[in-house]
Enzyme design. Sequence first.
Site, PDB file in Angstrom:
ATOM      1  CD1 TRP A  32      -0.175  -5.764  -3.583  1.00 53.01           C
ATOM      2  CD2 TRP A  32      -0.167  -6.698  -1.545  1.00 53.01           C
ATOM      3  NE1 TRP A  32       0.342  -7.034  -3.696  1.00 53.01           N
ATOM      4  CE2 TRP A  32       0.354  -7.634  -2.467  1.00 53.01           C
ATOM      5  CE3 TRP A  32      -0.269  -7.074  -0.204  1.00 53.01           C
ATOM      6  CZ2 TRP A  32       0.778  -8.904  -2.088  1.00 53.01           C
ATOM      7  CZ3 TRP A  32       0.156  -8.332   0.175  1.00 53.01           C
ATOM      8  CH2 TRP A  32       0.672  -9.233  -0.770  1.00 53.01           C
ATOM      9  CE  LYS A  71      15.370 -10.497  -9.273  1.00 52.67           C
ATOM     10  NZ  LYS A  71      15.730  -9.905  -8.026  1.00 52.67           N
ATOM     11  CB  CYS A  74      -0.884   0.024   1.239  1.00 53.56           C
ATOM     12  SG  CYS A  74      -1.849  -1.460   1.444  1.00 53.56           S
ATOM     13  NE  ARG A 134       4.589   1.691  -1.070  1.00 56.27           N
ATOM     14  CZ  ARG A 134       5.364   1.865  -0.009  1.00 56.27           C
ATOM     15  NH1 ARG A 134       6.440   2.594  -0.102  1.00 56.27           N
ATOM     16  NH2 ARG A 134       5.074   1.300   1.132  1.00 56.27           N
ATOM     17  CD  GLU A 166      11.453 -11.030  -8.532  1.00 51.50           C
ATOM     18  OE1 GLU A 166      10.656 -10.628  -7.694  1.00 51.50           O
ATOM     19  OE2 GLU A 166      12.684 -10.929  -8.405  1.00 51.50           O
ATOM     20  CG  ASN A 181       0.316   2.232   3.776  1.00 53.41           C
ATOM     21  OD1 ASN A 181      -0.735   2.223   3.161  1.00 53.41           O
ATOM     22  ND2 ASN A 181       1.426   2.758   3.304  1.00 53.41           N
ATOM     23  N   GLY A 182      -0.545  -1.018   6.773  1.00 58.63           N
ATOM     24  CA  GLY A 182      -0.267  -1.845   7.957  1.00 58.63           C
ATOM     25  C   GLY A 182      -1.451  -2.744   8.258  1.00 58.63           C
ATOM     26  CE  LYS A 221      11.855  -2.278  -4.950  1.00 61.45           C
ATOM     27  NZ  LYS A 221      12.716  -3.324  -5.541  1.00 61.45           N
ATOM     28  CD  GLU A 242      18.616 -12.076  -6.889  1.00 62.96           C
ATOM     29  OE1 GLU A 242      18.067 -12.679  -5.952  1.00 62.96           O
ATOM     30  OE2 GLU A 242      18.158 -11.023  -7.357  1.00 62.96           O
ATOM     31  CG  HIS A 295      21.444 -35.975  -3.957  1.00 63.83           C
ATOM     32  ND1 HIS A 295      21.856 -37.181  -3.440  1.00 63.83           N
ATOM     33  CD2 HIS A 295      22.563 -35.245  -4.152  1.00 63.83           C
ATOM     34  CE1 HIS A 295      23.171 -37.171  -3.299  1.00 63.83           C
ATOM     35  NE2 HIS A 295      23.621 -36.009  -3.734  1.00 63.83           N
TER      36      HIS A 295
HETATM   37  C1  F6R Z   1      12.970  -9.977  -5.494  1.00 65.60           C
HETATM   38  C2  F6R Z   1      12.604  -9.038  -4.455  1.00 65.60           C
HETATM   39  C3  F6R Z   1      12.180  -9.581  -3.142  1.00 65.60           C
HETATM   40  C4  F6R Z   1      12.818  -8.741  -2.016  1.00 65.60           C
HETATM   41  C5  F6R Z   1      12.274  -9.193  -0.647  1.00 65.60           C
HETATM   42  C6  F6R Z   1      12.959  -8.451   0.487  1.00 65.60           C
HETATM   43  O1  F6R Z   1      13.368  -9.312  -6.662  1.00 65.60           O
HETATM   44  O2  F6R Z   1      12.638  -7.862  -4.655  1.00 65.60           O
HETATM   45  O3  F6R Z   1      12.500 -10.922  -3.012  1.00 65.60           O
HETATM   46  O4  F6R Z   1      14.204  -8.902  -2.073  1.00 65.60           O
HETATM   47  O5  F6R Z   1      10.905  -8.962  -0.597  1.00 65.60           O
HETATM   48  O6  F6R Z   1      12.781  -7.078   0.360  1.00 65.60           O
HETATM   49  P1  F6R Z   1      13.708  -6.068   1.132  1.00 65.60           P
HETATM   50  O7  F6R Z   1      15.079  -6.198   0.571  1.00 65.60           O
HETATM   51  O8  F6R Z   1      13.114  -4.721   0.845  1.00 65.60           O
HETATM   52  O9  F6R Z   1      13.656  -6.432   2.575  1.00 65.60           O
END
Ligand code: F6R
Length: 614
Positions: free
Chosen positions: A79, A491, A2, A27, A494, A106-107, A609, A487, A510
Amino acid sequence: MCGIVGYTGKRIAAPLLLSGLRRLEYRGYDSAGIALATEHAIRLWKKEGKVSEVKNEIESDPDQSIISTSHTGIAHTRWATHGPPTTVNAHPHKGNSDPKVVLVHNGIIENYRVLRTKLEAEGRTFLSETDTEVLAQLTDSLYQGDLLDALTKALNQVEGTFGIVAMATAEPGVLVVARRGSPIVIGIGPEETIVASDASAIITHTRNAIYLDDNDIAKINGVEIDIRTLTSARVSREASEIDWSPEAAEKGGYEHYMLKEIFEQPDAIRNAIRGRIDVDKGNAILSGLNLEPREMAEISRLLVVGCGTSLNAGLVAEYATEDFCGMHAEVEQAAEFRYRNPIVGSKDLVVAISQSGETADTLAAVCEAKEKGALIAGLVNVVGSTIAREAGRGIYLHAGPEISVASTKAFTCQVSVLLMIALKFARSRRMSIESGRCFAKAIADIPALVEEVLKTEDEIIKVAEKFAQYDHCFFIGRGYMFPVALEGALKLKEISYIHAEAYHAAELKHGPIALLDENMPVIALLNQGPGMEKTMSNVHECKARSAPTVGVITQGDEEARSSVDYAIEIPACPMHTSVVPATVALQLFSYHIARIRGCSIDQPRNLAKSVTVE
Ligand code: F6R
């Protein structure tokens, strides 16, 4: 997650609020809304879907009187958590049909069910399924002409987290804001005040900002700001300058924020290491850690916590700390850490990694580690964020705003800073000045390595074109290349929605090998260094089962090139720093696959985000 914007001042509020909402779109959200106030009334426009739909509602409203005259308003992108993403569940929420009080939040209000039952028993009816409407109705029920007083009383009955902006019909020009665990920034302009959950919504108007502390509540009337605690004590909070420019949050000619952020990495990493590497002394200068050499010597274990991409960066720290510092290091998923009753104490340094500084699980892990007496350091990008404040000590990444939901430059800056932490610990223990110089030089070389990889984008596109049609894929690697595989897979899944899994290359046999056939490509991290020969053998096993293969290889390594169907080259460098160029190559690979598949790259479905809920 949010987003919140609020405005009070000399200008017409609606366009400012709409442009603020657009800046918060990154976000992730699924509905949006605006409330505008004048001398006599507050009106709301809410809509499931995009901010543009709320804008259309406002522009096509036959009654433009409030829209064209209001100087005060609040706005929100939601959100969905409590209740589906419908128009009725969208914020702002009002306290009754009149309405006396309107707010955005928010929250999560954890005790909303109890409060709702109590309010229903008093005769109130609810329109939505949200916890936020409960807060609006509670505040409304306590309102006696003073919004600051009513919201203070309401928040003292609430359990949970909140960032709030509220308005009352009887107090035109007034906003009341409050925070606990969810950020609120107050931007101070010459004749106006803009509040938001995120500096990106205010940066085009002012860089002068106050970050509220947890349990602060403030009444804003034009440019007058009266800050108190929820126990009603007056407090003052220093204003500080937001340290990035409005242009940093624009696309700057790139098709997507993600691509821009991938290409920003050489500069972002330079900013992250600037002034922090002393090649002559073979050491890192990390004053934010605030640890004397004696204190560093007393630390017996590094415990790294984070989620998602930040967790993957943490794994690199585990390898580097054990390799170079001869010190125990562990990385742990923050959500596990917070609930596992971990054994931590005063000899542990807990490093909490978070781009946003707001991730709920990482924050809770920090609080838990603090409770148990560990030293805490935050490794955070967003200045003034909750984790940065809670940690008390730490190192900012200085990567600049990361708008794309998929994290790129934050990861490479995190890895660069974690390598500096490893260097500092190594030098406080057994590492010689000579080895320290080599290590420091290797870190200083990272931006140039990334530049080399970015120059190969056209080659990477050619490989991406061959792999965009697959629906599944494996990433494999060993040692430092294992976090890169994790990683890379994260990427790809997502942003392209391809089902991608990462395995330690040794794990293939395995179980996962059962899935290999001509429809399951394998991306192997094959750059030169310890473990590479063994991963090469695993690639042969994959090829023998008809899996199409891609290798991330060291430039000029013909043997590695001939063992895979397609190769992506990275420059030769030590294994611990090769994490960065190898990851950048995979970021470009994922980006172009997602682009070819026509995906919503900057805002992938279902993702937010910053994940401020459990
Ligand atoms: C992947 C991504 C998420 C964040 C995770 C932690 O591309 O962005 O996996 O890395 O939600 O977020 P932060 O770093 O903001 O704590």
